[in-house]
Design a protein around this motif. Structure first.
Motif, PDB file in Angstrom:
ATOM      1  N   GLY A  68       2.234  -1.303  -9.153  1.00 38.75           N
ATOM      2  CA  GLY A  68       1.799  -2.487  -8.204  1.00 38.75           C
ATOM      3  C   GLY A  68       1.369  -2.542  -6.877  1.00 38.75           C
ATOM      4  N   ALA A  69       1.047  -1.035  -6.470  1.00 36.90           N
ATOM      5  CA  ALA A  69       0.466  -1.011  -5.226  1.00 36.90           C
ATOM      6  C   ALA A  69      -1.128  -1.735  -5.263  1.00 36.90           C
ATOM      7  CB  ALA A  69       0.193   0.639  -4.950  1.00 36.90           C
ATOM      8  N   VAL A  70      -1.403  -2.294  -4.076  1.00 36.21           N
ATOM      9  CA  VAL A  70      -2.774  -2.853  -4.186  1.00 36.21           C
ATOM     10  C   VAL A  70      -3.733  -1.838  -3.323  1.00 36.21           C
ATOM     11  CG1 VAL A  70      -1.876  -5.229  -4.498  1.00 36.21           C
ATOM     12  CG2 VAL A  70      -2.464  -4.226  -2.197  1.00 36.21           C
ATOM     13  N   GLY A  71      -2.976  -0.849  -2.635  1.00 41.09           N
ATOM     14  CA  GLY A  71      -3.832  -0.004  -2.059  1.00 41.09           C
ATOM     15  C   GLY A  71      -3.377   1.331  -1.749  1.00 41.09           C
ATOM     16  N   ILE A  72      -3.990   2.435  -1.583  1.00 51.87           N
ATOM     17  CA  ILE A  72      -3.564   3.503  -1.494  1.00 51.87           C
ATOM     18  C   ILE A  72      -4.003   4.340  -0.019  1.00 51.87           C
ATOM     19  CG2 ILE A  72      -3.714   6.278  -2.255  1.00 51.87           C
ATOM     20  CD1 ILE A  72      -1.973   4.556  -4.076  1.00 51.87           C
ATOM     21  N   ARG A  73      -3.035   5.012   0.852  1.00 57.07           N
ATOM     22  CA  ARG A  73      -3.211   5.622   1.874  1.00 57.07           C
ATOM     23  C   ARG A  73      -3.013   7.035   1.746  1.00 57.07           C
ATOM     24  NH1 ARG A  73      -2.751   4.468   8.248  1.00 57.07           N
ATOM     25  NH2 ARG A  73      -2.118   6.484   8.938  1.00 57.07           N
ATOM     26  N   ILE A 114       1.022  -1.177   0.081  1.00 58.26           N
ATOM     27  CA  ILE A 114       0.077   0.007  -0.162  1.00 58.26           C
ATOM     28  C   ILE A 114       0.925   1.274  -0.167  1.00 58.26           C
ATOM     29  CG2 ILE A 114      -1.667   1.476   1.457  1.00 58.26           C
ATOM     30  CD1 ILE A 114      -2.150  -1.765   2.542  1.00 58.26           C
ATOM     31  N   THR A 115       0.558   2.128  -0.919  1.00 56.09           N
ATOM     32  CA  THR A 115       1.522   3.531  -1.036  1.00 56.09           C
ATOM     33  C   THR A 115       1.127   4.354  -0.358  1.00 56.09           C
ATOM     34  OG1 THR A 115       2.423   2.476  -2.927  1.00 56.09           O
ATOM     35  CG2 THR A 115       2.832   4.986  -2.473  1.00 56.09           C
ATOM     36  N   SER A 116       1.297   5.173   0.564  1.00 52.18           N
ATOM     37  CA  SER A 116       0.741   6.371   1.282  1.00 52.18           C
ATOM     38  C   SER A 116       1.236   7.678   0.420  1.00 52.18           C
ATOM     39  CB  SER A 116       1.395   6.464   2.852  1.00 52.18           C
ATOM     40  OG  SER A 116       0.835   7.447   3.267  1.00 52.18           O
ATOM     41  N   CYS A 117       0.305   8.446   0.246  1.00 53.38           N
ATOM     42  CA  CYS A 117       0.440   9.391  -0.906  1.00 53.38           C
ATOM     43  C   CYS A 117       0.018  10.769   0.035  1.00 53.38           C
ATOM     44  CB  CYS A 117      -0.288   9.300  -2.004  1.00 53.38           C
ATOM     45  SG  CYS A 117       0.018   7.732  -2.907  1.00 53.38           S
ATOM     46  N   GLN A 118       1.071  11.528   0.611  1.00 53.19           N
ATOM     47  CA  GLN A 118       0.756  12.451   1.382  1.00 53.19           C
ATOM     48  C   GLN A 118       1.938  13.502   1.263  1.00 53.19           C
ATOM     49  OE1 GLN A 118      -0.153  11.574   5.629  1.00 53.19           O
ATOM     50  NE2 GLN A 118      -0.443   9.504   5.146  1.00 53.19           N
ATOM     51  N   ALA A 119       1.200  14.784   1.161  1.00 49.52           N
ATOM     52  CA  ALA A 119       2.185  15.879   1.102  1.00 49.52           C
ATOM     53  C   ALA A 119       1.608  16.750   2.340  1.00 49.52           C
ATOM     54  CB  ALA A 119       2.099  16.590  -0.019  1.00 49.52           C
ATOM     55  N   TYR A 120       2.783  17.257   2.976  1.00 46.06           N
ATOM     56  CA  TYR A 120       2.558  18.058   4.083  1.00 46.06           C
ATOM     57  C   TYR A 120       2.139  19.723   4.029  1.00 46.06           C
ATOM     58  CZ  TYR A 120       3.763  13.503   5.812  1.00 46.06           C
ATOM     59  OH  TYR A 120       3.802  12.184   5.557  1.00 46.06           O
ATOM     60  N   PRO A 121       1.538  20.222   4.993  1.00 52.53           N
ATOM     61  CA  PRO A 121       1.134  21.775   4.787  1.00 52.53           C
ATOM     62  C   PRO A 121       2.313  22.565   4.472  1.00 52.53           C
ATOM     63  CG  PRO A 121       0.383  20.846   6.843  1.00 52.53           C
ATOM     64  CD  PRO A 121       1.096  19.738   6.200  1.00 52.53           C
ATOM     65  N   GLY A 122       2.111  23.364   3.399  1.00 52.80           N
ATOM     66  CA  GLY A 122       3.165  24.355   2.973  1.00 52.80           C
ATOM     67  C   GLY A 122       4.315  23.584   1.948  1.00 52.80           C
ATOM     68  N   GLU A 123       4.153  22.182   1.697  1.00 54.20           N
ATOM     69  CA  GLU A 123       4.749  21.534   0.660  1.00 54.20           C
ATOM     70  C   GLU A 123       4.221  21.930  -0.680  1.00 54.20           C
ATOM     71  OE1 GLU A 123       6.926  18.164   3.129  1.00 54.20           O
ATOM     72  OE2 GLU A 123       5.140  17.536   2.038  1.00 54.20           O
ATOM     73  N   PRO A 124       5.351  21.917  -1.949  1.00 55.17           N
ATOM     74  CA  PRO A 124       4.874  22.161  -3.261  1.00 55.17           C
ATOM     75  C   PRO A 124       3.850  20.927  -3.838  1.00 55.17           C
ATOM     76  CG  PRO A 124       7.161  22.365  -2.995  1.00 55.17           C
ATOM     77  CD  PRO A 124       6.707  21.770  -1.686  1.00 55.17           C
ATOM     78  N   MET A 125       3.927  19.847  -3.407  1.00 54.81           N
ATOM     79  CA  MET A 125       3.042  18.805  -3.867  1.00 54.81           C
ATOM     80  C   MET A 125       1.833  18.715  -3.052  1.00 54.81           C
ATOM     81  SD  MET A 125       6.082  15.832  -4.581  1.00 54.81           S
ATOM     82  CE  MET A 125       4.732  14.628  -4.831  1.00 54.81           C
ATOM     83  N   ARG A 126       1.210  19.700  -2.244  1.00 53.05           N
ATOM     84  CA  ARG A 126       0.108  19.580  -1.420  1.00 53.05           C
ATOM     85  C   ARG A 126      -0.899  20.106  -2.274  1.00 53.05           C
ATOM     86  NH1 ARG A 126      -1.606  18.531   4.049  1.00 53.05           N
ATOM     87  NH2 ARG A 126      -3.405  19.831   4.255  1.00 53.05           N
ATOM     88  N   ALA A 180       1.419   5.124  -8.643  1.00 51.95           N
ATOM     89  CA  ALA A 180       1.727   3.890  -7.664  1.00 51.95           C
ATOM     90  C   ALA A 180       1.064   2.770  -7.987  1.00 51.95           C
ATOM     91  CB  ALA A 180       1.349   4.217  -6.089  1.00 51.95           C
ATOM     92  N   VAL A 181      -0.184   2.959  -8.232  1.00 59.55           N
ATOM     93  CA  VAL A 181      -1.050   1.662  -8.935  1.00 59.55           C
ATOM     94  C   VAL A 181      -0.471   0.861 -10.216  1.00 59.55           C
ATOM     95  CG1 VAL A 181      -3.320   0.872  -9.726  1.00 59.55           C
ATOM     96  CG2 VAL A 181      -3.011   2.530  -7.728  1.00 59.55           C
ATOM     97  N   ARG A 182       0.051   1.737 -11.116  1.00 60.74           N
ATOM     98  CA  ARG A 182       0.906   1.335 -12.054  1.00 60.74           C
ATOM     99  C   ARG A 182       2.086   0.546 -11.582  1.00 60.74           C
ATOM    100  NH1 ARG A 182       1.007   5.029 -17.364  1.00 60.74           N
ATOM    101  NH2 ARG A 182      -0.933   5.646 -17.386  1.00 60.74           N
TER     102      ARG A 182
END
Ligand SMILES: CC(=O)N[C@H](C=O)[C@@H](O)[C@H](O)[C@H](O)COP(=O)(O)O
Length: 225
Positions: A42-47, A14-26, A38-40
């Protein structure tokens, strides 16, 4: 929602996809693109964290999602109340991750009260993010559907090692009759495999896959004199 969701995650990454406050990717669009990538891979789930991210990822990716709502970054901050948990479920998370420690919760409910209240309002599953074996045993007793070692090293009960807390993982996996997810500081494929060998139901990796500022820092430090 059914336990079939857990079956789909069994034995996988499972891939955790998080960007934090103030970060460019948020940005929800960015996190949805990261989740699709991530799914491409092979991740079977996302957090994912935050209502906008969870909603968009629910639309875009075909795998189960573990959703959470962080309120601050101190004390009980991962989906801290029953009300937060219901909103996360309504945004499209098949599993809602909540603080699963034994610390007092901001709404004054126990974890067992939270589980009961949640069941009345949602058929999503509940994951307890725990920080110790004692937390895991108490959360199982409170009636959650699964455990994750997310908070090991982030409360005062366990040291924050460089890698995952394999001791808590192995002990809970051997004693609790619930899926125990490995999460927290899994930075290499070898550590992910060690979690599997220690009995993890599935392995959650965040930073090492989805946080380029940190990964860049690792490489930069490795060549600095
Ligand atoms: C302690 C806390 O706030 N953990 C959060 C929980 O969702 C995230 O910040 C982590 O990135 C996630 O648990 C995955 O862990 P790692 O990024 O170490 O692979």
């Amino acid at each position: 929602m059914t336990l079939d969701v857990l079956q789909r995650l069994r034995g996988g990454l499972i891939t955790s996809c998080q960007a934090y406050p103030g970060e460019p990717m948020r940005h929800p669009e960015t996190m949805a693109q990261v989740a699709e990538s991530a799914v491409r891979g092979g991740a079977v789930g996302i957090r994912a964290q935050g209502i906008a991210d969870i909603s968009l990822i629910h639309e875009r990716v075909p795998v189960p999602q573990i959703g959470l709502w962080k309120v601050g970054s101190e004390g009980v901050f991962i989906t801290p109340t029953l009300a937060h948990a219901v909103v996360v479920a309504n945004a499209g998370a098949e599993i809602v991750a909540v603080d699963g420690t034994r610390r007092p919760r901001p709404d004054g409910l126990t974890l067992a009260d939270t589980v009961r209240g949640f069941r009345e309002q949602s058929d999503a599953l509940l994951m307890a993010d725990i920080g110790s074996v004692a937390d895991g045993l108490a959360a199982a007793e409170a009636g959650v559907d699964c455990l994750s070692t997310t908070l090991c090293g982030y409360t005062d009960e366990r040291p924050k090692a460089d890698g995952p807390d394999l001791e808590v993982l192995a002990e809970l996996a051997a004693t609790v009759d619930l899926p125990v997810f490995a999460e927290g500081r899994i930075h290499t494929p070898a550590q992910a495999a060690a979690c599997r060998d220690a009995g993890a139901y599935a392995v959650v990796v965040g930073t090492a896959i989805t946080h380029p500022a940190t990964i860049t820092g690792w490489f930069a430090a490795s060549i600095s004199r």
